[in-house]
Design a protein around this motif. Sequence first.
Motif, PDB file in Angstrom:
ATOM      1  N   ALA A 175       0.839  -1.202   0.000  1.00  0.00           N
ATOM      2  CA  ALA A 175       0.000   0.000   0.000  1.00  0.00           C
ATOM      3  C   ALA A 175       0.875   1.254   0.000  1.00  0.00           C
ATOM      4  O   ALA A 175       0.583   2.234  -0.704  1.00  0.00           O
ATOM      5  CB  ALA A 175      -0.924  -0.003   1.218  1.00  0.00           C
ATOM      6  N   PHE A 176       1.951   1.212   0.766  1.00  0.00           N
ATOM      7  CA  PHE A 176       2.869   2.358   0.812  1.00  0.00           C
ATOM      8  C   PHE A 176       3.537   2.571  -0.544  1.00  0.00           C
ATOM      9  O   PHE A 176       3.613   3.704  -1.043  1.00  0.00           O
ATOM     10  CB  PHE A 176       3.930   2.130   1.892  1.00  0.00           C
ATOM     11  CG  PHE A 176       4.964   3.224   1.962  1.00  0.00           C
ATOM     12  CD1 PHE A 176       4.638   4.474   2.456  1.00  0.00           C
ATOM     13  CD2 PHE A 176       6.259   2.997   1.523  1.00  0.00           C
ATOM     14  CE1 PHE A 176       5.590   5.497   2.511  1.00  0.00           C
ATOM     15  CE2 PHE A 176       7.217   4.003   1.571  1.00  0.00           C
ATOM     16  CZ  PHE A 176       6.878   5.252   2.069  1.00  0.00           C
ATOM     17  N   LEU A 177       4.006   1.481  -1.162  1.00  0.00           N
ATOM     18  CA  LEU A 177       4.619   1.599  -2.485  1.00  0.00           C
ATOM     19  C   LEU A 177       3.590   2.051  -3.520  1.00  0.00           C
ATOM     20  O   LEU A 177       3.919   2.784  -4.457  1.00  0.00           O
ATOM     21  CB  LEU A 177       5.230   0.260  -2.908  1.00  0.00           C
ATOM     22  CG  LEU A 177       6.502  -0.163  -2.170  1.00  0.00           C
ATOM     23  CD1 LEU A 177       6.977  -1.520  -2.673  1.00  0.00           C
ATOM     24  CD2 LEU A 177       7.605   0.871  -2.335  1.00  0.00           C
ATOM     25  N   GLY A 178       2.340   1.605  -3.347  1.00  0.00           N
ATOM     26  CA  GLY A 178       1.284   2.046  -4.248  1.00  0.00           C
ATOM     27  C   GLY A 178       1.077   3.551  -4.185  1.00  0.00           C
ATOM     28  O   GLY A 178       0.837   4.202  -5.208  1.00  0.00           O
ATOM     29  N   LEU A 179       1.178   4.115  -2.989  1.00  0.00           N
ATOM     30  CA  LEU A 179       1.058   5.569  -2.839  1.00  0.00           C
ATOM     31  C   LEU A 179       2.212   6.285  -3.542  1.00  0.00           C
ATOM     32  O   LEU A 179       2.015   7.331  -4.174  1.00  0.00           O
ATOM     33  CB  LEU A 179       1.036   5.941  -1.353  1.00  0.00           C
ATOM     34  CG  LEU A 179      -0.238   5.576  -0.586  1.00  0.00           C
ATOM     35  CD1 LEU A 179      -0.065   5.880   0.899  1.00  0.00           C
ATOM     36  CD2 LEU A 179      -1.443   6.338  -1.142  1.00  0.00           C
TER      37      LEU A 179
END
Length: 325
Positions: free
Chosen positions: A38-42
């Motif tokens: 999720a963090f990398l997606g952001l």
Amino acid sequence: MNQEDNRTEHSDGQFEKTGQEWICGFWQRIIANWIDMAFLGLIGFGSGYFLEAYFVKIGVWGRLIGFCVAIIYFGVMNSTIFNGQTLGKKALKLRVVNIDNNPISLIRSLGRYCILGIPYFLNGASFSNENISPFWGHVLSLIIWAVICGGFFSIIYLYVFNRITRQSLHDLVFGTYVVNVGIKEKNIANVWKPHLIVVGVFFIAVLIVPLVKSNFSQQEPLVGLKNSQETLMKNPLVNHVSVLVGKTTSSSIKKGDTVTTFVKAQIFLKENQVLNKALARELAGTLANSYPQTMEKDIALIELIYAYDIGIFKKWFSYKYTFKP
């Protein structure tokens, strides 16, 4: 025993939470990975907001950018630099360690992530073999196929069924464990050898199956398709083109088997004009003129695509148009 925090102090000064295993649980690691993704997606979303035109232009090579971001994130944070903890692992109180319960070096962590990340970022990527001989193109395709299928299967299989150490393929190769923070290392049994046999057999199978299949498959000669792709690429709105021919078979009680032949062009655009029917019709005409065999097919399929995919985030718009030659 400290009744207040329910921990046992060992002679070396380390504390161990009673009733908790050194190796982390199945869902702990899954949830930690979800947080990290999720963090990398952001990061991917933010990058795409500012660099969308560039990502669209470079096409499949955008996945290389995503891989670089991911390997820096996981490689650095899973190493001694961040005590073996990504944001997800820190939230779940986990970390990556060696058999001595110590964080691993940066080089080892980078190599560990390559085993995990390369199959993922290769999946869905398409590379042209036009500039190399058919033999080496076939060899390259087999290697990529083995890395993707063999890698995915091994990683998932070992994580699900290797319950003793919970080591997946990348952990076994680099001798690492994902463990609970604050737990003293314990002697654990080795990986059950039949698991390794299953992984080895599957890797061999993914190499053999395409070879056997190719001996029985018949492909229609693709004469003129390369010229057609080059002609379509001359349109200023076109970024990349893939043209293929084939047929589909449908069955019904009344009509029996019906064979439909087609030529299909997947056309990646530089601008989001996937709903531009006039453009699709123009490109269909270009396809028919540059590949005369189009007129012998039942239908011509034009798929307009405006997209980018950097692995950690993607944006995709597409629309299919069907024309009868």
